[in-house]
Design an enzyme around this catalytic site. Structure first.
Site, mmCIF file in Angstrom:
data_model
loop_
_atom_site.group_PDB
_atom_site.id
_atom_site.type_symbol
_atom_site.label_atom_id
_atom_site.label_comp_id
_atom_site.label_asym_id
_atom_site.label_seq_id
_atom_site.Cartn_x
_atom_site.Cartn_y
_atom_site.Cartn_z
ATOM 1 N N CYS A 130 -4.064 -1.705 -1.209
ATOM 2 C CA CYS A 130 -3.853 -2.788 -2.172
ATOM 3 C C CYS A 130 -3.771 -4.143 -1.457
ATOM 4 O O CYS A 130 -2.827 -4.399 -0.713
ATOM 5 C CB CYS A 130 -2.570 -2.497 -2.954
ATOM 6 S SG CYS A 130 -1.973 -3.860 -3.958
ATOM 7 N N CYS B 112 -0.666 -6.230 -2.220
ATOM 8 C CA CYS B 112 0.497 -5.584 -1.583
ATOM 9 C C CYS B 112 0.586 -5.994 -0.115
ATOM 10 O O CYS B 112 1.668 -6.302 0.384
ATOM 11 C CB CYS B 112 0.395 -4.055 -1.685
ATOM 12 S SG CYS B 112 0.364 -3.419 -3.370
#
Length: 137
Positions: free
Chosen positions: A61, A64
Protein backbone atom coordinates in the site's frame (compact mmCIF):
# COMPACT_ATOMS: atom_id res chain seq x y z
CA UNK A 1 -14.31 -7.03 26.50
CA UNK A 2 -13.41 -6.34 22.86
CA UNK A 3 -9.68 -6.61 23.60
CA UNK A 4 -10.08 -10.03 25.21
CA UNK A 5 -11.91 -11.33 22.12
CA UNK A 6 -9.14 -9.97 19.88
CA UNK A 7 -6.46 -11.51 22.07
CA UNK A 8 -8.28 -14.85 22.04
CA UNK A 9 -8.62 -14.85 18.25
CA UNK A 10 -4.96 -13.93 17.77
CA UNK A 11 -3.81 -16.58 20.23
CA UNK A 12 -6.03 -19.18 18.56
CA UNK A 13 -4.60 -18.32 15.14
CA UNK A 14 -1.06 -18.63 16.48
CA UNK A 15 -1.85 -22.02 18.03
CA UNK A 16 -3.33 -23.30 14.76
CA UNK A 17 -0.22 -22.27 12.86
CA UNK A 18 1.97 -24.03 15.42
CA UNK A 19 -0.19 -27.16 15.34
CA UNK A 20 0.02 -27.24 11.55
CA UNK A 21 3.75 -27.80 11.75
CA UNK A 22 4.82 -31.40 12.17
CA UNK A 23 7.89 -33.57 12.30
CA UNK A 24 9.84 -31.14 14.46
CA UNK A 25 9.81 -28.42 11.80
CA UNK A 26 10.26 -24.89 13.06
CA UNK A 27 7.51 -22.45 12.24
CA UNK A 28 8.92 -19.07 11.28
CA UNK A 29 5.66 -17.53 10.19
CA UNK A 30 5.71 -13.74 10.27
CA UNK A 31 1.99 -13.60 11.06
CA UNK A 32 2.51 -15.73 14.16
CA UNK A 33 5.37 -13.51 15.32
CA UNK A 34 3.31 -10.39 14.67
CA UNK A 35 0.31 -11.87 16.49
CA UNK A 36 2.48 -12.70 19.48
CA UNK A 37 3.88 -9.17 19.52
CA UNK A 38 0.34 -7.75 19.31
CA UNK A 39 -0.86 -9.91 22.20
CA UNK A 40 2.13 -8.80 24.26
CA UNK A 41 1.59 -5.13 23.39
CA UNK A 42 -2.15 -5.30 24.17
CA UNK A 43 -1.42 -6.88 27.53
CA UNK A 44 1.14 -4.21 28.38
CA UNK A 45 -1.25 -1.45 27.29
CA UNK A 46 -4.09 -2.81 29.40
CA UNK A 47 -1.81 -3.09 32.42
CA UNK A 48 -0.44 0.42 31.97
CA UNK A 49 -3.85 2.00 31.27
CA UNK A 50 -2.49 3.86 28.24
CA UNK A 51 -4.43 4.95 25.17
CA UNK A 52 -3.66 2.91 22.09
CA UNK A 53 -3.32 3.76 18.40
CA UNK A 54 -3.49 0.96 15.83
CA UNK A 55 -2.32 1.58 12.27
CA UNK A 56 -3.78 -0.99 9.85
CA UNK A 57 -1.61 -1.17 6.75
CA UNK A 58 0.02 -3.44 4.15
CA UNK A 59 3.45 -3.56 2.56
CA UNK A 60 2.01 -3.12 -0.95
CA UNK A 61 0.00 0.00 0.00
CA UNK A 62 1.60 3.25 -1.21
CA UNK A 63 -0.26 5.59 1.19
CA UNK A 64 0.59 3.21 4.05
CA UNK A 65 4.29 3.45 3.23
CA UNK A 66 3.98 7.24 3.04
CA UNK A 67 2.32 7.36 6.48
CA UNK A 68 4.86 5.04 8.18
CA UNK A 69 7.48 7.76 8.93
CA UNK A 70 4.81 9.99 10.49
CA UNK A 71 3.53 7.09 12.60
CA UNK A 72 7.07 6.31 13.78
CA UNK A 73 7.80 9.97 14.57
CA UNK A 74 4.64 10.28 16.68
CA UNK A 75 5.42 6.98 18.38
CA UNK A 76 8.68 8.51 19.61
CA UNK A 77 7.04 11.81 20.53
CA UNK A 78 4.33 10.15 22.65
CA UNK A 79 6.48 7.37 24.10
CA UNK A 80 5.17 6.39 27.52
CA UNK A 81 1.89 8.24 26.94
CA UNK A 82 0.31 6.27 24.06
CA UNK A 83 0.94 2.74 22.83
CA UNK A 84 1.35 2.45 19.06
CA UNK A 85 0.68 -0.76 17.12
CA UNK A 86 1.25 -1.34 13.42
CA UNK A 87 -0.84 -4.18 12.00
CA UNK A 88 -0.34 -5.60 8.51
CA UNK A 89 -3.83 -6.59 7.32
CA UNK A 90 -2.44 -9.39 5.17
CA UNK A 91 -0.70 -10.97 8.16
CA UNK A 92 -3.51 -10.30 10.66
CA UNK A 93 -6.83 -10.48 8.79
CA UNK A 94 -8.75 -11.46 11.93
CA UNK A 95 -7.68 -8.34 13.77
CA UNK A 96 -8.54 -6.20 10.74
CA UNK A 97 -11.97 -7.85 10.60
CA UNK A 98 -12.50 -7.29 14.33
CA UNK A 99 -12.03 -3.55 13.81
CA UNK A 100 -14.06 -3.66 10.57
CA UNK A 101 -11.18 -2.31 8.49
CA UNK A 102 -12.40 -1.88 4.90
CA UNK A 103 -9.64 0.34 3.46
CA UNK A 104 -6.06 1.08 4.34
CA UNK A 105 -4.43 2.95 5.85
CA UNK A 106 -6.90 2.95 8.73
CA UNK A 107 -5.93 4.26 12.16
CA UNK A 108 -8.00 3.28 15.20
CA UNK A 109 -7.75 5.41 18.34
CA UNK A 110 -8.58 3.69 21.65
CA UNK A 111 -8.77 5.56 24.94
CA UNK A 112 -7.22 4.38 28.21
CA UNK A 113 -10.47 2.63 29.15
CA UNK A 114 -10.29 0.48 26.00
CA UNK A 115 -13.07 2.24 24.06
CA UNK A 116 -12.62 3.11 20.38
CA UNK A 117 -13.05 6.88 20.23
CA UNK A 118 -11.97 7.70 16.68
CA UNK A 119 -11.12 6.08 13.35
CA UNK A 120 -9.43 7.68 10.36
CA UNK A 121 -9.19 6.22 6.87
CA UNK A 122 -6.64 7.41 4.33
CA UNK A 123 -3.35 9.23 4.47
CA UNK A 124 -3.04 11.75 7.31
CA UNK A 125 -0.64 14.66 7.46
CA UNK A 126 1.66 14.87 10.45
CA UNK A 127 -0.35 17.82 11.78
CA UNK A 128 -3.70 16.00 11.47
CA UNK A 129 -2.35 12.87 13.13
CA UNK A 130 -0.73 14.84 15.95
CA UNK A 131 -3.98 16.73 16.62
CA UNK A 132 -5.93 13.46 16.92
CA UNK A 133 -3.29 12.05 19.26
CA UNK A 134 -3.52 15.11 21.50
CA UNK A 135 -7.29 14.63 21.74
CA UNK A 136 -6.66 11.04 22.82
CA UNK A 137 -4.67 12.12 25.88
Amino acid sequence: MKKSKILLKIAASAVLVLLASCGGKTVTDTATETAAETVEANSATAAAGLPQVIDFNATWCGPCRMFAPTFEKMEKKYEGKITFLSVDVDENPDMAAQYEVQSIPTVVYINAEGKTVDVTVGLLSEEEFDARLQKLL
